[in-house]
Design a protein around this motif. Sequence first.
Motif, short mmCIF file in Angstrom:
data_model
loop_
_atom_site.label_atom_id
_atom_site.label_comp_id
_atom_site.label_asym_id
_atom_site.label_seq_id
_atom_site.Cartn_x
_atom_site.Cartn_y
_atom_site.Cartn_z
N UNK A 100 111.48 5.75 48.60
CA UNK A 100 112.38 5.16 49.59
C UNK A 100 111.85 3.85 50.13
N UNK A 101 110.54 3.79 50.42
CA UNK A 101 109.95 2.56 50.93
C UNK A 101 108.44 2.61 50.76
N UNK A 102 107.90 1.56 50.16
CA UNK A 102 106.45 1.45 49.98
C UNK A 102 106.11 -0.01 49.75
N UNK A 103 104.88 -0.38 50.08
CA UNK A 103 104.43 -1.73 49.80
C UNK A 103 104.12 -1.88 48.31
N UNK A 104 104.48 -3.05 47.77
CA UNK A 104 104.17 -3.38 46.38
C UNK A 104 103.62 -4.80 46.33
N UNK A 105 102.50 -4.97 45.66
CA UNK A 105 101.91 -6.29 45.48
C UNK A 105 102.85 -7.19 44.67
N UNK A 106 102.89 -8.46 45.03
CA UNK A 106 103.80 -9.38 44.36
C UNK A 106 103.48 -9.61 42.90
N UNK A 107 102.19 -9.52 42.52
CA UNK A 107 101.85 -9.79 41.12
C UNK A 107 102.44 -8.75 40.16
N UNK A 151 103.98 10.01 52.61
CA UNK A 151 102.93 10.53 51.75
C UNK A 151 101.76 9.56 51.73
N UNK A 152 100.58 10.06 51.39
CA UNK A 152 99.39 9.21 51.39
C UNK A 152 99.21 8.47 50.06
N UNK A 153 99.40 9.17 48.95
CA UNK A 153 99.11 8.62 47.62
C UNK A 153 97.78 7.87 47.66
N UNK A 154 96.76 8.59 48.10
CA UNK A 154 95.47 7.96 48.38
C UNK A 154 94.75 7.51 47.12
N UNK A 155 93.90 6.51 47.27
CA UNK A 155 93.04 6.04 46.18
C UNK A 155 92.14 7.18 45.76
N UNK A 156 91.87 7.30 44.45
CA UNK A 156 92.13 6.34 43.38
C UNK A 156 93.44 6.58 42.61
N UNK A 157 94.38 7.30 43.17
CA UNK A 157 95.67 7.48 42.48
C UNK A 157 96.28 6.11 42.19
N UNK A 158 96.73 5.85 40.97
CA UNK A 158 97.26 4.52 40.63
C UNK A 158 98.51 4.17 41.43
N UNK A 159 98.53 2.96 41.96
CA UNK A 159 99.71 2.52 42.68
C UNK A 159 100.93 2.43 41.77
N UNK A 160 100.70 2.18 40.50
CA UNK A 160 101.83 2.08 39.56
C UNK A 160 102.63 3.38 39.52
N UNK A 161 101.96 4.52 39.72
CA UNK A 161 102.66 5.80 39.75
C UNK A 161 103.56 5.90 40.98
N UNK A 162 103.09 5.38 42.10
CA UNK A 162 103.90 5.38 43.31
C UNK A 162 105.14 4.52 43.12
N UNK A 163 104.95 3.31 42.61
CA UNK A 163 106.08 2.38 42.46
C UNK A 163 107.12 2.87 41.46
N UNK A 164 106.71 3.76 40.54
CA UNK A 164 107.63 4.27 39.52
C UNK A 164 108.37 5.54 39.95
N UNK A 219 104.85 -6.78 40.73
CA UNK A 219 106.31 -6.89 40.88
C UNK A 219 106.84 -8.00 39.99
N UNK A 220 106.17 -9.15 40.00
CA UNK A 220 106.65 -10.30 39.22
C UNK A 220 106.47 -10.11 37.72
N UNK A 221 105.55 -9.24 37.32
CA UNK A 221 105.30 -9.04 35.89
C UNK A 221 106.30 -8.10 35.23
N UNK A 222 107.06 -7.37 36.02
CA UNK A 222 108.06 -6.47 35.47
C UNK A 222 109.33 -7.24 35.12
N UNK A 223 110.02 -6.85 34.04
CA UNK A 223 111.34 -7.44 33.80
C UNK A 223 112.25 -7.20 34.99
N UNK A 224 113.14 -8.13 35.24
CA UNK A 224 114.00 -8.05 36.42
C UNK A 224 114.77 -6.74 36.49
N UNK A 225 115.16 -6.20 35.33
CA UNK A 225 115.94 -4.97 35.34
C UNK A 225 115.09 -3.71 35.44
N UNK A 226 113.77 -3.88 35.57
CA UNK A 226 112.88 -2.73 35.72
C UNK A 226 112.14 -2.74 37.05
#
Length: 267
Positions: free
Chosen positions: A56-63, A38-51, A65-72
Amino acid sequence: MALVACSRMYNVGPKVRGLWDGLFAWLSEESGIRLEVIAHAAPAPLSELWARPDLGVAFMCGYPFSCLPANERPVALAAPVSTAPWADGRPLYASHIVAAQDTAFDPADLPALRWGWTVRDSQSGYHAPRAFLASLPRPKSPVTAIGPLLNPNGVVDAVAAGRIDVGAIDAYAWQLLEMHQPEVLAPLRIIATTQATPVPLLVASRRQPAEVVAALRDTLLRAHHSAQGRSILASLGLARFAAPDVAAYDSLPQRAQEADRLLAAAW
């Protein structure tokens, strides 16, 4: 039912997106996990993709990622290792501070210029340049910061239009453009490069069964072991995928907080 795959963070142009689509097709075939790109093209929020529960597989920025609790957090699958010198053979990346080719700026001028930023939860487009700027001697007047510009292409366009003097471009995105769309970068030059930090990683939803995660992860980590895999990786400027050091990402919020302290209200 197919799981979704998305290269949104590094879709720097149609040709590059096609190469990512090819990697995902190979990954699907080799792992036995059905993937729908899927494209999930801008300006669709990346947070929606990651949630997404079907991720199955997508790139996620480290920042973020690191701000979420480990269990989330989404499940870390693999981290790309670029062939560029700034990666040093490890799953790292940096940001290039760029300006128009015909400017005479040097690093000493940077604090007084108009800066462009992408989105506030981006390590490469926001936090890395802020940390870099915080390390420089600064004038008493506030830094002029303009954004959100959404992504590297937005930074390129803003520099070209004269809306900003300088901006930060993800060094791996720059590498992809340099390989496949060098004309986009022709009007720009690199003034400086930030300190390297953990690279954006490929993730899957926490809801995926362990056997699905294992199949995707193992296939990515052995991609460089086959001729076809090496060819696909080379077309994307990658040497291999590495197992992510999840703990390494935990330093990113601390770096951001230190930049906040040093910059105060400047940006």
